[in-house]
Design an enzyme around this catalytic site. Sequence first.
Site, short mmCIF file in Angstrom:
data_model
loop_
_atom_site.label_atom_id
_atom_site.label_comp_id
_atom_site.label_asym_id
_atom_site.label_seq_id
_atom_site.Cartn_x
_atom_site.Cartn_y
_atom_site.Cartn_z
N GLU A 117 -7.68 5.74 -9.47
CA GLU A 117 -7.36 6.73 -8.45
C GLU A 117 -6.42 7.81 -8.98
O GLU A 117 -5.61 7.56 -9.86
CB GLU A 117 -6.70 6.04 -7.24
N CYS A 130 -0.83 13.09 -9.40
CA CYS A 130 -0.41 11.80 -9.94
C CYS A 130 -1.64 11.18 -10.63
O CYS A 130 -2.66 10.94 -9.99
CB CYS A 130 0.08 10.94 -8.79
N CYS A 137 -3.47 -2.73 -14.36
CA CYS A 137 -2.29 -2.72 -15.23
C CYS A 137 -2.02 -4.15 -15.63
O CYS A 137 -2.15 -5.06 -14.82
CB CYS A 137 -1.09 -2.14 -14.49
N CYS A 141 4.15 -6.19 -12.32
CA CYS A 141 5.41 -6.07 -11.59
C CYS A 141 5.15 -6.63 -10.19
O CYS A 141 4.11 -6.33 -9.58
CB CYS A 141 5.87 -4.62 -11.51
N CYS A 144 4.21 -4.29 -7.14
CA CYS A 144 3.21 -3.22 -7.35
C CYS A 144 1.78 -3.72 -7.13
O CYS A 144 1.36 -4.71 -7.72
CB CYS A 144 3.36 -2.66 -8.76
N CYS A 368 3.35 5.49 -3.86
CA CYS A 368 3.68 4.78 -5.11
C CYS A 368 3.40 3.30 -4.99
O CYS A 368 3.83 2.67 -4.03
CB CYS A 368 5.17 4.85 -5.42
N1 SAH Z 1 3.36 1.94 -14.91
C1 SAH Z 1 4.24 3.04 -14.86
C2 SAH Z 1 3.67 4.14 -14.01
C3 SAH Z 1 3.59 3.85 -12.52
S1 SAH Z 1 4.63 4.99 -11.78
C4 SAH Z 1 5.58 2.59 -14.39
O1 SAH Z 1 5.68 1.48 -13.89
O2 SAH Z 1 6.55 3.33 -14.56
C5 SAH Z 1 4.80 4.55 -10.16
C6 SAH Z 1 6.23 4.21 -9.74
O3 SAH Z 1 6.16 3.52 -8.50
C7 SAH Z 1 6.91 3.25 -10.71
O4 SAH Z 1 8.29 3.50 -10.77
C8 SAH Z 1 6.66 1.93 -10.05
O5 SAH Z 1 7.54 0.95 -10.50
C9 SAH Z 1 6.84 2.28 -8.60
N2 SAH Z 1 6.23 1.32 -7.67
C10 SAH Z 1 5.28 0.41 -7.93
N3 SAH Z 1 4.98 -0.27 -6.80
C11 SAH Z 1 5.73 0.25 -5.82
C12 SAH Z 1 5.83 -0.01 -4.42
N4 SAH Z 1 5.07 -0.91 -3.84
N5 SAH Z 1 6.70 0.72 -3.70
C13 SAH Z 1 7.44 1.69 -4.28
N6 SAH Z 1 7.39 1.99 -5.59
C14 SAH Z 1 6.54 1.27 -6.36
FE1 SF4 Z 2 2.03 -1.59 -14.02
FE2 SF4 Z 2 2.67 -1.24 -11.46
FE3 SF4 Z 2 4.43 -2.32 -13.16
FE4 SF4 Z 2 3.82 0.28 -13.37
S1 SF4 Z 2 4.84 -0.70 -11.64
S2 SF4 Z 2 3.97 -1.22 -15.03
S3 SF4 Z 2 1.64 0.24 -12.77
S4 SF4 Z 2 2.44 -3.22 -12.55
#
Ligand code: SAH
Ligand code: SF4
Length: 404
Positions: A117, A130, A137, A141, A144, A368
């Site tokens: 997406e 974005c 991924c 995390c 996420c 996000c």
């Molecule tokens: N993988 C990269 C790019 C993703 S950026 C990274 O982790 O940095 C998207 C941002 O949104 C990152 O800071 C991620 O940690 C954050 N994010 C992921 N899941 C989220 C959620 N459920 N609510 C708010 N922020 C979130």
């Molecule tokens: Fe991957 Fe989501 Fe963690 Fe970013 S925040 S590294 S997209 S699992």
Amino acid sequence: MQVTPNGHEPIISPRVNFADPSGKVNLLGLSREELKDALRDFGVPEKQLRMRATQLWHWVYHRGASDFDLMTTISKDMRAKLKEAFVVERPEIVEAQYSEDGTRKYLIRFADGNEAEAVYIPEEDRGTLCVSSQVGCTLNCKFCHTGTMRLVRNLTAGEIVAQMMIARDDLGEWENPTKGRKVTNIVMMGMGEPLYNFDNVKQALEIIMDEEGIQLSRRRITLSTSGVVPHMERAGKEIGVNLAVSLHAVTDEIRSEIMPINKKYNLDAVLTACANYPGAHNARRITFEYAMLKGINDSDEDARQLVQLMRKYKLPAKVNLIPFNPWPGVEYECSSDERIKRFSDIIYEEGISAPVRRPRGRDIMAACGQLKSASEKKSKAQIARDLAAAAALTEHQHSATGLS
Ligand code: SAH
Ligand code: SF4
């Protein structure tokens, strides 16, 4: 210790474009050198290579043409020949969703059936796209949604550039390529960890920054990483874009709990890499992203500790507080508005900017951490529950994305 579920790190994928079913070479995503090689293989004489590559580059990236017949500076004969061997093709848009707030989300299906997406977010003074770097991924995390996807593969450079082309197509941006831009900024903050797909991300961004094509300045591009330490310096040196780092916790204990990659590259390693990031100075600060998780990372003490870490490592920093965006099955909740405000105030009082990122496109699950492709989508009832939960979270007064 295994950071990724399948032990791959980083995942390797060939730097090739998605195959066209007709067997023709897709020009989208080729570097200038690769474009010349393709033309040479096709039989273009050595002394015409530069000129032909420049012509094609202009049409493909400056004018957005995907049909050779529109490339009127190229002779009819030549166009007919080019058509035999090449295409300029975008992947399929499976679904384009438009939010009430103007946010647009594109679900894109690539030639092999995988999906990712991209999200366009219009604001008063800019329009941010974005962009995803991977299907899924590997990093899991816990907060996420993307990290829960079963399928993971790197996107090719062409597939990354295609996200920009698709957004510009949809926004009608080609008629006036440099004035009146709609996509003024790019954030590598979609699905995936961009530094685990370094070469493709680099090539795609180089194409997007190229002065004879899309011409987006490196100052308007931000790459977000969860902290893949060995590649951070390279990103600064070789790509030179702004850096954002997903911090989300101020102790190794909590960070490892919510971001398994911290067991491999801990806070000290990540913050040291930030301090060494080429070009990091006050005019171009590093953005630290911090998702506000109720009872996990949102205390006054956490905020003070965060300030101390920024000082200890002498980081030119700004902090982006992201209200946690819920998704089905997640074990976390978003901190209350009052808590987020207090957290933000503590950091501001110490002289570090800490705006709260206003959630955008929540009605279409475009915020996000909510991206996850349709093949694994949820039920309608669940969407309704999510929306109710999102509506309960009112917007915070310091609302801003803070990314520039
Ligand atoms: N993988 C990269 C790019 C993703 S950026 C990274 O982790 O940095 C998207 C941002 O949104 C990152 O800071 C991620 O940690 C954050 N994010 C992921 N899941 C989220 C959620 N459920 N609510 C708010 N922020 C979130
Ligand atoms: Fe991957 Fe989501 Fe963690 Fe970013 S925040 S590294 S997209 S699992």
